[in-house]
Design an enzyme around this catalytic site. Structure first.
Site, mmCIF file in Angstrom:
data_model
loop_
_atom_site.group_PDB
_atom_site.id
_atom_site.type_symbol
_atom_site.label_atom_id
_atom_site.label_comp_id
_atom_site.label_asym_id
_atom_site.label_seq_id
_atom_site.Cartn_x
_atom_site.Cartn_y
_atom_site.Cartn_z
ATOM 1 N N PRO A 197 41.992 -35.853 11.781
ATOM 2 C CA PRO A 197 43.165 -36.050 11.013
ATOM 3 C C PRO A 197 43.724 -35.604 9.998
ATOM 4 C CG PRO A 197 41.429 -37.180 10.730
ATOM 5 C CD PRO A 197 40.722 -36.364 11.350
ATOM 6 N N ASN A 251 32.466 -30.729 10.214
ATOM 7 C CA ASN A 251 34.093 -30.366 9.517
ATOM 8 C C ASN A 251 34.398 -29.078 8.078
ATOM 9 O OD1 ASN A 251 36.837 -32.747 8.390
ATOM 10 N ND2 ASN A 251 36.955 -30.263 9.501
ATOM 11 N N HIS A 257 32.590 -33.009 6.780
ATOM 12 C CA HIS A 257 33.643 -32.328 5.940
ATOM 13 C C HIS A 257 32.292 -31.949 5.063
ATOM 14 C CE1 HIS A 257 37.375 -30.411 4.334
ATOM 15 N NE2 HIS A 257 36.613 -29.340 3.780
ATOM 16 N N GLY A 311 40.820 -28.535 10.824
ATOM 17 C CA GLY A 311 42.132 -29.320 10.325
ATOM 18 C C GLY A 311 43.385 -28.279 10.050
ATOM 19 N N ARG A 312 43.315 -27.342 9.037
ATOM 20 C CA ARG A 312 44.204 -26.538 8.404
ATOM 21 C C ARG A 312 44.278 -25.437 8.750
ATOM 22 N NH1 ARG A 312 42.280 -25.220 2.398
ATOM 23 N NH2 ARG A 312 40.273 -25.701 4.211
ATOM 24 N N CYS A 346 38.516 -38.793 2.038
ATOM 25 C CA CYS A 346 39.808 -38.441 1.321
ATOM 26 C C CYS A 346 40.277 -38.493 0.261
ATOM 27 C CB CYS A 346 41.134 -39.281 2.172
ATOM 28 S SG CYS A 346 42.338 -38.500 1.379
#
Length: 352
Positions: free
Chosen positions: A21, A205, A174, A229-230, A105
């Site tokens: 996400p 992650n 992460h 992700g990125r 986050c």
């Protein structure tokens, strides 16, 4: 380390490669593109529980999913049991395959308000929110987190145990702390510790930029799945590349300039379909530089693309650029992935 298939509810996938996400990135258009290029599971952008409770239009747009995206997870964040329970119940009505809670986050507008990674400093509250959401819905509930708030308070093994005890069905980790933000290298060793500390599936992650990174991450963490992700921004091809290398041992060729330009065109068209012309064009502007990175004249091409309001002209510019690259390719002057001929505009390149 040997992995078995990852199970979340009715989902049962061998070593899934998952789209992480990302705010302002993993909208319906990008999710669909990543699915087309092999993503096993996709996640929505993270959605504010408070905004969802108030029926904010942007949040409703974020939470809307389609059958062709499945399996798809909706991610929510908040800092109170009440708001998260109500938001989870609303999210369930949109029929994702599972719900995910954002406990990771790091950005100020989330963590600064006591949500996301900030809850790593309040483990009892984290457990309370997780348990309440699990009990509020019939869908499976998962969570995404980081290894700790900072390097003096790394608590990932305690966190994953708490989440498992709360009924969370899988956890994505992460490998950075909140204080790291996105700097430095993700600590895959801490992810391996998390995997050893619980019996629910762990999704690794952080820092998968190449297909080889995906192979290494599985090997070094023992994770049940990995999340990109990125590394997927401007590069949806990474999912099919990683799956081929992880599952078949086959290394696919890097996408050509033609494939990359076509992906940009496809992304624009999907963005227009889901958001209309005004927002479809505006929100696509952040993506051109990543799709075209390393090609000749990319900075000047991007400057033309981000100033153009007409989607038909944008597609025309991209096709002109593709023709320019073809001309350079025929002359043996095209070297993708490097700084070459960047002083040429696309129209000048066409003179070759």
């Amino acid at each position: 380390m040997e992995q078995s298939a990852m199970r979340i509810g009715t989902i049962d996938i061998d070593r899934p490669i998952i789209l992480a996400p990302m705010e302002d990135v993993t909208d319906r258009a990008f999710r669909q593109l990543c699915k087309q290029h092999g993503a096993d599971i996709v996640y929505t952008e993270f959605i504010s529980a408070e905004a969802l409770r108030r029926g904010v239009e942007k949040s409703i747009r974020k939470i809307t999913v389609a059958d062709h995206e499945r399996p798809v997870a909706v991610q929510i964040f908040g800092n109170t049991v009440e708001s998260m329970v109500e938001a989870a119940a609303i999210a369930e009505t949109y029929e994702p395959d599972y719900l995910d809670i954002n406990f990771g986050c790091p950005v100020k507008k989330v963590a600064g308000r006591g949500a996301g990674a900030a809850l790593l400093k309040e483990p009892e509250k984290l457990s309370e929110i997780a348990s309440a959401v699990v009990n509020a819905v019939s869908l499976p509930v998962t969570a995404k987190t980081r290894i700790g708030w900072d390097h003096d308070s790394i608590n990932i093994t305690d966190t994953v145990r708490r989440l498992e005890d709360a009924g969370i069905r899988a956890v994505a980790v992460h490998g950075r702390t909140r204080s790291d933000m996105y700097k430095g290298r993700a600590d895959w060793g801490r992810i391996a510790e998390a995997k050893q500390a619980c019996s629910i599936p762990v999704i690794a992650n952080g820092d998968v930029w190449l297909p080889e990174d995906a192979v290494a991450m599985f090997e070094r963490t023992g994770a049940d799945g990995i999340m990109i992700g990125r590394g997927s921004i401007g590069n949806p091809f990474i999912f099919e590349q990683a799956k081929s290398l992880v599952k078949e041992g086959v290394r696919l060729s890097a996408p050509s300039y033609r494939q990359r330009i076509q992906a940009a065109v496809d992304h624009l068209r999907l963005s227009l379909e889901y958001k209309g012309e005004k927002y479809g064009v505006l929100e696509m502007r952040r993506h051109y530089s990543t799709y075209l990175k390393g090609l000749p004249g990319v900075s000047k091409v991007r400057n033309l693309l981000v100033r153009e309001p007409d989607p038909a002209v944008i597609v025309e510019l991209l096709r002109e650029f593709e023709a320019a690259c073809e001309a350079l390719d025929r002359e043996g002057l095209l070297k993708e992935g490097g700084e070459n001929l960047n002083d040429h505009s696309p129209r000048l390149i066409l003179n070759y």
